[in-house]
Design a protein around this motif. Structure first.
Motif, PDB file in Angstrom:
ATOM      1  N   ALA A  50       0.829  -1.202   0.000  1.00 14.03           N
ATOM      2  CA  ALA A  50       0.000   0.000   0.000  1.00 14.03           C
ATOM      3  C   ALA A  50       0.864   1.252   0.000  1.00 14.03           C
ATOM      4  O   ALA A  50       0.506   2.252  -0.610  1.00 14.03           O
ATOM      5  CB  ALA A  50      -0.933   0.004   1.202  1.00 14.03           C
ATOM      6  N   THR A  51       1.993   1.192   0.671  1.00 13.06           N
ATOM      7  CA  THR A  51       2.874   2.351   0.704  1.00 13.06           C
ATOM      8  C   THR A  51       3.438   2.644  -0.677  1.00 13.06           C
ATOM      9  O   THR A  51       3.543   3.802  -1.069  1.00 13.06           O
ATOM     10  CB  THR A  51       4.019   2.119   1.709  1.00 13.06           C
ATOM     11  OG1 THR A  51       3.443   1.824   2.975  1.00 13.06           O
ATOM     12  CG2 THR A  51       4.885   3.331   1.830  1.00 13.06           C
ATOM     13  N   ARG A  96       0.723   4.286  -2.668  1.00 19.81           N
ATOM     14  CA  ARG A  96       0.511   5.647  -2.193  1.00 19.81           C
ATOM     15  C   ARG A  96       1.620   6.561  -2.694  1.00 19.81           C
ATOM     16  O   ARG A  96       1.364   7.687  -3.126  1.00 19.81           O
ATOM     17  CB  ARG A  96       0.454   5.647  -0.668  1.00 19.81           C
ATOM     18  CG  ARG A  96      -0.039   6.943  -0.086  1.00 19.81           C
ATOM     19  CD  ARG A  96      -0.125   6.908   1.414  1.00 19.81           C
ATOM     20  NE  ARG A  96      -0.725   5.681   1.889  1.00 19.81           N
ATOM     21  CZ  ARG A  96      -0.639   5.244   3.129  1.00 19.81           C
ATOM     22  NH1 ARG A  96       0.039   5.925   4.025  1.00 19.81           N
ATOM     23  NH2 ARG A  96      -1.211   4.120   3.501  1.00 19.81           N
ATOM     24  N   GLU A  97       2.862   6.084  -2.652  1.00 17.91           N
ATOM     25  CA  GLU A  97       3.985   6.882  -3.153  1.00 17.91           C
ATOM     26  C   GLU A  97       3.858   7.123  -4.652  1.00 17.91           C
ATOM     27  O   GLU A  97       4.157   8.217  -5.133  1.00 17.91           O
ATOM     28  CB  GLU A  97       5.302   6.183  -2.844  1.00 17.91           C
ATOM     29  CG  GLU A  97       5.694   6.248  -1.392  1.00 17.91           C
ATOM     30  CD  GLU A  97       6.987   5.510  -1.107  1.00 17.91           C
ATOM     31  OE1 GLU A  97       7.645   5.025  -2.049  1.00 17.91           O
ATOM     32  OE2 GLU A  97       7.332   5.396   0.082  1.00 17.91           O
ATOM     33  N   THR A 113     -10.836  -0.775  -1.840  1.00 16.01           N
ATOM     34  CA  THR A 113     -10.371   0.605  -1.713  1.00 16.01           C
ATOM     35  C   THR A 113      -9.721   0.793  -0.345  1.00 16.01           C
ATOM     36  O   THR A 113     -10.376   0.623   0.682  1.00 16.01           O
ATOM     37  CB  THR A 113     -11.556   1.574  -1.850  1.00 16.01           C
ATOM     38  OG1 THR A 113     -12.194   1.342  -3.098  1.00 16.01           O
ATOM     39  CG2 THR A 113     -11.084   3.009  -1.792  1.00 16.01           C
ATOM     40  N   PRO A 114      -8.430   1.146  -0.307  1.00 16.64           N
ATOM     41  CA  PRO A 114      -7.762   1.374   0.974  1.00 16.64           C
ATOM     42  C   PRO A 114      -8.344   2.604   1.684  1.00 16.64           C
ATOM     43  O   PRO A 114      -8.962   3.463   1.073  1.00 16.64           O
ATOM     44  CB  PRO A 114      -6.306   1.615   0.591  1.00 16.64           C
ATOM     45  CG  PRO A 114      -6.170   1.199  -0.820  1.00 16.64           C
ATOM     46  CD  PRO A 114      -7.515   1.247  -1.431  1.00 16.64           C
ATOM     47  N   ALA A 115      -8.113   2.677   2.974  1.00 19.57           N
ATOM     48  CA  ALA A 115      -8.653   3.779   3.780  1.00 19.57           C
ATOM     49  C   ALA A 115      -8.117   5.129   3.316  1.00 19.57           C
ATOM     50  O   ALA A 115      -8.856   6.110   3.302  1.00 19.57           O
ATOM     51  CB  ALA A 115      -8.322   3.557   5.245  1.00 19.57           C
ATOM     52  N   TRP A 116      -6.851   5.194   2.920  1.00 19.85           N
ATOM     53  CA  TRP A 116      -6.288   6.473   2.504  1.00 19.85           C
ATOM     54  C   TRP A 116      -6.954   6.975   1.227  1.00 19.85           C
ATOM     55  O   TRP A 116      -7.076   8.179   1.015  1.00 19.85           O
ATOM     56  CB  TRP A 116      -4.776   6.404   2.326  1.00 19.85           C
ATOM     57  CG  TRP A 116      -4.285   5.569   1.191  1.00 19.85           C
ATOM     58  CD1 TRP A 116      -4.006   4.238   1.219  1.00 19.85           C
ATOM     59  CD2 TRP A 116      -4.017   6.017  -0.138  1.00 19.85           C
ATOM     60  NE1 TRP A 116      -3.577   3.826  -0.018  1.00 19.85           N
ATOM     61  CE2 TRP A 116      -3.574   4.894  -0.868  1.00 19.85           C
ATOM     62  CE3 TRP A 116      -4.101   7.239  -0.789  1.00 19.85           C
ATOM     63  CZ2 TRP A 116      -3.223   4.957  -2.211  1.00 19.85           C
ATOM     64  CZ3 TRP A 116      -3.748   7.314  -2.117  1.00 19.85           C
ATOM     65  CH2 TRP A 116      -3.316   6.197  -2.820  1.00 19.85           C
ATOM     66  N   ARG A 117      -7.440   6.080   0.380  1.00 19.51           N
ATOM     67  CA  ARG A 117      -8.125   6.511  -0.838  1.00 19.51           C
ATOM     68  C   ARG A 117      -9.546   6.996  -0.533  1.00 19.51           C
ATOM     69  O   ARG A 117     -10.052   7.881  -1.214  1.00 19.51           O
ATOM     70  CB  ARG A 117      -8.154   5.391  -1.856  1.00 19.51           C
ATOM     71  CG  ARG A 117      -6.765   5.137  -2.425  1.00 19.51           C
ATOM     72  CD  ARG A 117      -6.842   4.355  -3.679  1.00 19.51           C
ATOM     73  NE  ARG A 117      -7.571   4.986  -4.733  1.00 19.51           N
ATOM     74  CZ  ARG A 117      -7.033   5.740  -5.685  1.00 19.51           C
ATOM     75  NH1 ARG A 117      -5.752   5.955  -5.705  1.00 19.51           N
ATOM     76  NH2 ARG A 117      -7.770   6.247  -6.629  1.00 19.51           N
ATOM     77  N   ARG A 118     -10.173   6.420   0.489  1.00 25.02           N
ATOM     78  CA  ARG A 118     -11.507   6.890   0.865  1.00 25.02           C
ATOM     79  C   ARG A 118     -11.449   8.309   1.408  1.00 25.02           C
ATOM     80  O   ARG A 118     -12.381   9.089   1.239  1.00 25.02           O
ATOM     81  CB  ARG A 118     -12.125   5.947   1.889  1.00 25.02           C
ATOM     82  CG  ARG A 118     -12.626   4.661   1.281  1.00 25.02           C
ATOM     83  CD  ARG A 118     -13.475   3.881   2.266  1.00 25.02           C
ATOM     84  NE  ARG A 118     -12.714   3.399   3.402  1.00 25.02           N
ATOM     85  CZ  ARG A 118     -12.098   2.217   3.443  1.00 25.02           C
ATOM     86  NH1 ARG A 118     -12.159   1.408   2.420  1.00 25.02           N
ATOM     87  NH2 ARG A 118     -11.433   1.850   4.511  1.00 25.02           N
ATOM     88  N   ARG A 119     -10.344   8.657   2.033  1.00 24.77           N
ATOM     89  CA  ARG A 119     -10.194  10.018   2.560  1.00 24.77           C
ATOM     90  C   ARG A 119      -9.968  11.038   1.455  1.00 24.77           C
ATOM     91  O   ARG A 119     -10.110  12.242   1.674  1.00 24.77           O
ATOM     92  CB  ARG A 119      -9.065  10.057   3.573  1.00 24.77           C
ATOM     93  CG  ARG A 119      -9.401   9.338   4.865  1.00 24.77           C
ATOM     94  CD  ARG A 119      -8.369   9.574   5.937  1.00 24.77           C
ATOM     95  NE  ARG A 119      -7.066   9.011   5.616  1.00 24.77           N
ATOM     96  CZ  ARG A 119      -6.645   7.819   6.003  1.00 24.77           C
ATOM     97  NH1 ARG A 119      -7.434   7.051   6.735  1.00 24.77           N
ATOM     98  NH2 ARG A 119      -5.452   7.387   5.685  1.00 24.77           N
ATOM     99  N   LEU A 120      -9.636  10.584   0.258  1.00 25.43           N
ATOM    100  CA  LEU A 120      -9.459  11.510  -0.861  1.00 25.43           C
ATOM    101  C   LEU A 120     -10.770  12.191  -1.248  1.00 25.43           C
ATOM    102  O   LEU A 120     -10.762  13.256  -1.852  1.00 25.43           O
ATOM    103  CB  LEU A 120      -8.887  10.774  -2.081  1.00 25.43           C
ATOM    104  CG  LEU A 120      -7.446  10.286  -1.965  1.00 25.43           C
ATOM    105  CD1 LEU A 120      -7.051   9.544  -3.227  1.00 25.43           C
ATOM    106  CD2 LEU A 120      -6.504  11.434  -1.694  1.00 25.43           C
TER     107      LEU A 120
END
Length: 91
Positions: free
Chosen positions: A2-3, A6-7, A56-63
């Motif tokens: 996931a990192t 994200r990068e 969908t990862p959590a960081w993408r939901r925050r987008l």
């Protein structure tokens, strides 16, 4: 894993923003509003192009919050530009 994704997302967004800013400088059209609008368009494109298929990862939901805030600012810019174009007696 996931990192790394994200990068890749962050690198793609930074590349888009730097490229867009460079093009605006070369066209002698640099303004905060244009940089914001072109960056928002790039952000939406990068979000769609890097969207996962299954989970969908959590960081993408925050987008979604960033997209909503960006669309609010975009609406403000559009309304301000429309009001600048209209003659003074219309409103």
């Amino acid at each position: 894993m996931a990192t790394a994704r994200r990068e890749r997302f962050v690198r793609a967004q930074l590349a888009w923003m730097l490229g867009a800013t460079l093009v605006l400088v070369l066209l002698d059209s640099l303004s905060y509003e244009l940089v914001f609008v072109v960056s928002l368009i790039g952000f939406l494109v990068v979000v769609e192009l890097t969207a996962p298929i299954a989970v969908t990862p959590a960081w993408r939901r925050r987008l979604r919050w960033l997209i909503g805030a960006g669309l609010l600012v975009f609406s403000y810019i559009v309304i301000r530009e429309i009001l600048a174009i209209l003659p003074p007696g219309v409103i």
